[in-house]
Design a protein around this motif. Structure first.
Motif, mmCIF file in Angstrom:
data_model
loop_
_atom_site.group_PDB
_atom_site.id
_atom_site.type_symbol
_atom_site.label_atom_id
_atom_site.label_comp_id
_atom_site.label_asym_id
_atom_site.label_seq_id
_atom_site.Cartn_x
_atom_site.Cartn_y
_atom_site.Cartn_z
ATOM 1 N N LYS A 59 0.844 -1.189 0.000
ATOM 2 C CA LYS A 59 0.000 0.000 0.000
ATOM 3 C C LYS A 59 0.879 1.238 0.000
ATOM 4 N N PRO A 60 0.538 2.197 -0.853
ATOM 5 C CA PRO A 60 1.341 3.421 -0.868
ATOM 6 C C PRO A 60 1.068 4.247 0.381
ATOM 7 N N GLU A 61 2.071 4.999 0.765
ATOM 8 C CA GLU A 61 1.887 5.864 1.927
ATOM 9 C C GLU A 61 1.022 7.057 1.529
ATOM 10 N N ASN A 86 7.716 21.785 -3.104
ATOM 11 C CA ASN A 86 8.080 21.333 -4.447
ATOM 12 C C ASN A 86 9.171 20.264 -4.391
ATOM 13 N N ALA A 87 10.144 20.439 -3.516
ATOM 14 C CA ALA A 87 11.218 19.452 -3.380
ATOM 15 C C ALA A 87 10.673 18.130 -2.849
ATOM 16 N N ARG A 88 9.788 18.185 -1.888
ATOM 17 C CA ARG A 88 9.225 16.958 -1.310
ATOM 18 C C ARG A 88 8.299 16.248 -2.303
ATOM 19 N N ILE A 89 7.565 17.028 -3.098
ATOM 20 C CA ILE A 89 6.707 16.416 -4.119
ATOM 21 C C ILE A 89 7.564 15.690 -5.148
ATOM 22 N N ALA A 90 8.661 16.316 -5.583
ATOM 23 C CA ALA A 90 9.554 15.678 -6.553
ATOM 24 C C ALA A 90 10.159 14.405 -5.972
ATOM 25 N N GLU A 91 10.506 14.445 -4.693
ATOM 26 C CA GLU A 91 11.073 13.266 -4.034
ATOM 27 C C GLU A 91 10.027 12.159 -3.901
ATOM 28 N N ALA A 92 8.793 12.534 -3.551
ATOM 29 C CA ALA A 92 7.725 11.550 -3.355
ATOM 30 C C ALA A 92 7.293 10.922 -4.678
ATOM 31 N N THR A 96 8.199 4.119 -5.381
ATOM 32 C CA THR A 96 7.344 3.087 -5.955
ATOM 33 C C THR A 96 6.783 2.240 -4.832
ATOM 34 N N PRO A 97 5.505 2.090 -4.661
ATOM 35 C CA PRO A 97 4.433 2.735 -5.391
ATOM 36 C C PRO A 97 4.320 4.203 -5.003
ATOM 37 N N GLN A 98 3.772 4.953 -5.915
ATOM 38 C CA GLN A 98 3.700 6.391 -5.710
ATOM 39 C C GLN A 98 2.688 6.731 -4.604
ATOM 40 N N PRO A 99 3.082 7.603 -3.665
ATOM 41 C CA PRO A 99 2.159 7.926 -2.575
ATOM 42 C C PRO A 99 0.989 8.789 -3.050
ATOM 43 N N SER A 127 0.402 11.713 -9.311
ATOM 44 C CA SER A 127 -0.816 11.527 -10.102
ATOM 45 C C SER A 127 -2.055 11.273 -9.249
ATOM 46 N N LYS A 128 -1.878 10.914 -7.988
ATOM 47 C CA LYS A 128 -3.027 10.626 -7.126
ATOM 48 C C LYS A 128 -3.176 11.738 -6.100
ATOM 49 N N ILE A 129 -4.226 12.516 -6.278
ATOM 50 C CA ILE A 129 -4.499 13.637 -5.373
ATOM 51 C C ILE A 129 -5.922 13.479 -4.866
ATOM 52 N N GLY A 130 -6.094 13.615 -3.566
ATOM 53 C CA GLY A 130 -7.420 13.529 -2.977
ATOM 54 C C GLY A 130 -7.661 14.678 -2.019
ATOM 55 N N PHE A 131 -8.920 14.944 -1.745
ATOM 56 C CA PHE A 131 -9.300 16.006 -0.823
ATOM 57 C C PHE A 131 -9.959 15.387 0.393
ATOM 58 N N ILE A 132 -9.574 15.879 1.552
ATOM 59 C CA ILE A 132 -10.155 15.400 2.800
ATOM 60 C C ILE A 132 -11.105 16.483 3.308
ATOM 61 N N THR A 133 -12.320 16.090 3.597
ATOM 62 C CA THR A 133 -13.321 17.020 4.099
ATOM 63 C C THR A 133 -13.886 16.482 5.402
ATOM 64 N N ASP A 134 -14.428 17.381 6.178
ATOM 65 C CA ASP A 134 -15.092 17.012 7.426
ATOM 66 C C ASP A 134 -16.585 17.219 7.225
#
Length: 138
Positions: A59-61, A86-92, A96-99, A127-134
């Motif tokens: 499972k990806p983190e 930006n640096a952390r996004i490039a590192e992440a 593999t698998p992509q978080p 490529s995987k972006i999600g939104f967390i809502t309450d």
């Protein structure tokens, strides 16, 4: 005198069905099936080894990126600025698998700030972006 004929002329249509060819075909099929069924069921009993087919699914983190109303960003509860993000996004994106990037923003956060983060994630390779809502109970 013809059997089953209602008139004396031979030109009339005979309404009786000749079942002899049907019986011949059925007997031939019966003989074919009697011969072929034992051949089809012939098999060799072999004690094969048993194996399981379970995938090792990694499972990806999840990366939790929070934004408060003032526009401050928190990468897994650690305060960061745009360059660090930006640096952390490039590192992440190289993992593999992509978080998955989970974005959580306060209600009063400017939409422009959220779009900037989404654009940075996309250009950085996530490529995987999600939104967390309450959810609110009303």
């Amino acid at each position: 005198m013809g059997m089953g004929s209602l008139s004396d002329t031979d030109d009339d249509f005979n309404p009786e069905i000749n079942t002899t060819p049907l019986v011949d075909v059925m007997l031939v099929l019966l003989i074919i099936f009697i011969i072929t069924i034992p051949v089809i069921n012939h098999s060799v009993k072999i004690d094969l080894p048993r194996a399981t087919n379970q995938r090792d699914e990694i499972k990806p983190e999840n990366i939790n990126l929070s934004i408060d109303a003032q526009g401050l960003m928190y990468w897994n509860n650690e305060t960061i600025d745009a360059a660090q993000m930006n640096a952390r996004i490039a590192e992440a994106s190289k993992k593999t698998p992509q978080p998955e990037l989970h974005i959580r923003a306060e209600r009063t956060t400017q939409y422009e700030k959220i779009v900037e983060i989404m654009a940075a994630a996309q250009s950085g390779g996530l490529s995987k972006i999600g939104f967390i809502t309450d959810p609110q109970d009303k």
